[in-house]
Design a protein around this motif. Structure first.
Motif: not given
Length: 86
Positions: A54-55, A59-61
């Motif tokens: 979050x933050x 949108x993805x990792x």
């Protein structure tokens, strides 16, 4: 030889996946291994997609996993550099 921050590698790979160019991610990791005097042919390169923190604005990792093809464990220093700040 320039030293690259592993976080930069993670960000570059994540961007490639976000842009639909994941086929280039393997090449990016192979180049990273060569910079560390490792033979990319000795490794299986796996990518694991997860939700971005979050933050982060993403949108993805993408987590990168290395597995040695000969069954031996990946050198701890190499895995540490790859995992740092991911």
């Amino acid at each position: 030889m320039p030293r690259h921050n592993p976080y930069d590698l993670q960000m570059q790979i994540t961007r490639l996946f976000e842009q639909g160019q994941s086929m280039f991610a393997t090449i990016k990791v192979q180049d990273w291994l060569r910079e560390r005097q490792e033979d990319p042919a000795n490794y299986d390169i796996l990518f694991h997609q997860k939700p971005a923190p979050p933050g982060s604005g993403a949108t993805i990792a993408i987590d990168v996993e290395l597995r040695r093809k000969d069954g031996h464990p990946v050198e701890p220093w190499l895995q540490q550099q790859l995992d740092r700040q991911s």
